[in-house]
Design an enzyme around this catalytic site. Structure first.
Site, short mmCIF file in Angstrom:
data_model
loop_
_atom_site.label_atom_id
_atom_site.label_comp_id
_atom_site.label_asym_id
_atom_site.label_seq_id
_atom_site.Cartn_x
_atom_site.Cartn_y
_atom_site.Cartn_z
N THR A 38 0.86 -1.20 0.00
CA THR A 38 0.00 0.00 0.00
C THR A 38 0.89 1.24 0.00
OG1 THR A 38 -1.95 1.01 1.01
CG2 THR A 38 -0.31 0.15 2.53
N ASN A 39 0.34 2.39 0.35
CA ASN A 39 1.14 3.63 0.38
C ASN A 39 0.64 4.51 1.52
OD1 ASN A 39 -1.03 5.44 -0.67
ND2 ASN A 39 -0.88 4.01 -2.39
#
Ligand code: C5P
Length: 397
Positions: A209-210
């Site tokens: 993810t980020n």
């Protein structure tokens, strides 16, 4: 009628200030959240304790708290408010507002407020009828301020005429009407907003993810909904509650977001692509937890589909707004995205600017369209969202 609305009540030094207590109570009972800013002289007419008790918020008078030096930010007050109501408004305050004088917190807040502003004048009949006062009121009307006309009747001076502050119930009705008007600027329009981070599973336990918090996209969805638009928020992972009046659809992966966005987009007037979508996803998702071995692990990633670019191909006369988060050659990269993804405008934020980008409550952006770039100062994300909504409104007009 004012449920969920933030009303900033400005009180100035007039005998009618006693009615501000009733006004505050009526605003509260209509469901508004009320904060009160007073001029130093207003404290002689009504005590801050009364106003604090009724508004259930501390009263703001000074730029700084003399005890601890804490700064009362007129900019954040202006951003917080859905409506800034100055009632009672004296001839002196109206004159200063008309000239842009900013020598107290109430006035600096007026100059930085972006929300609708209303004034309820209160003064003696001759002061009200004086050409100087009438000229100042004209100037304020021309600047978009709503003037709630005073009533005729007995005045504190013992004279009789026009100058009595409008009754609190009338003022509340005027504020409601003002907010309704503003709210409807995007009525009948439908928008799709993507926000938050996508999650790309590696196995049942791990994922890619980020850092996106979703705050910017959620603020945009809220700003559009407040202006009367029907908003669908296609949300990746965030910790945020759905903004009031917004339909939220939760998705996990870039592929889920692609499917939902391409399905929803045709029935909208436009989309704002704010989500931080993964560009790569694991080629295979293990159905059991990957066991660690002694050596390194290689995970093969394959490209995800670019949702914004696909909507750009589908768009016809719909509006499409994109984001560009850059670390270098920001303007050149954003210009390239504007063209390639067929955006009407791009909101560029550079990670090199302090206060911009992920997680925080502020952002510093440049709005870039085919005719040029408008660099905005560092602002709260809610204010940036307002500026984006303004630009959308102008483009749809
Ligand atoms: O190419 P880049 O990822 O920098 O482009 C950013 C813009 O494109 C953002 O508006 C983002 O929401 C959108 N985007 C998308 N789907 C992707 C990648 C980016 O909608 N797969």
């Amino acid at each position: 009628m004012l449920k969920g609305r933030n009303i900033l009540l400005g009180v100035t030094g007039s005998i009618a200030a006693y009615k501000a207590a009733m006004l505050c109570r009526l605003l509260k009972t209509s469901g508004a959240d009320v904060r009160v800013v007073m001029t130093p002289l207003a404290k002689q007419f009504i005590t801050p304790l009364t106003m604090a008790t009724l508004s259930k918020n501390p009263i703001l008078v000074e730029f700084f708290d003399p005890e601890n030096g804490a700064w009362n930010s007129h900019v954040s007050l202006g951003e917080w408010a859905d409506c800034y109501l100055i009632a009672p408004a004296t001839a002196n305050t109206l004159a200063k507002m008309a000239c842009g004088i900013a020598d107290n917190l109430l006035l600096t807040t007026y100059l930085s407020a972006r929300c609708p502003v209303a004034v309820a004048p209160a003064m003696d009949l001759d002061m009200y009828a004086h050409p100087a006062t009438q000229e100042n009121l004209e100037k304020l009307r021309a600047a978009g301020v709503a003037v709630i006309e005073p009533d005729e009747g007995e005045l504190a001076s013992g004279l009789c005429g026009k100058g009595r502050m409008a009754e609190p119930a009338q003022i509340v009705r005027s504020v409601e009407a003002l907010l309704d008007q503003k709210k409807k600027s995007l009525a009948g329009k439908r928008f799709l907003v993507t926000a938050g981070a996508t999650i790309e599973p590696i196995d049942p336990v791990r994922y890619l993810t980020n850092h996106s918090s979703g705050k910017m996209g959620y603020a945009i969805a809220e700003a559009l909904a407040r202006r009367g638009a029907e908003v669908t928020l296609l949300s990746g992972r965030t910790c945020l509650p759905a903004p009031e009046g917004v339909r939220r659809i939760d998705v996990l992966t870039a592929a889920d977001m692609y499917r939902a966005a391409t399905e929803l987009f045709p029935s909208t007037d436009g989309a704002v692509m704010c989500a931080a979508v993964a560009d790569y996803t694991p080629a295979e998702v293990a159905d059991r937890k990957l066991k660690k071995g002694d050596g390194d692990l290689t995970i093969r990633l394959c490209r995800t589909r670019d949702i914004a670019a696909e909507l750009g191909r589908m768009k016809n006369d719909r509006l499409l707004v994109g984001f560009a988060l850059e670390t270098h050659d920001a303007l050149a990269h954003a210009t390239e995205k504007l063209r390639r993804k067929n955006f009407d405008f791009v909101v560029l934020n550079s990670l090199q600017d302090p206060g911009a980008g992920f997680r925080g409550d502020t952002n510093k952006v440049t709005l870039l369209d085919p005719s040029g770039a408008e660099e905005l100062p560092l602002m709260c994300k809610t204010e940036v969202a307002g500026r984006i909504a303004d630009k959308i409104e102008n483009l749809l007009r």
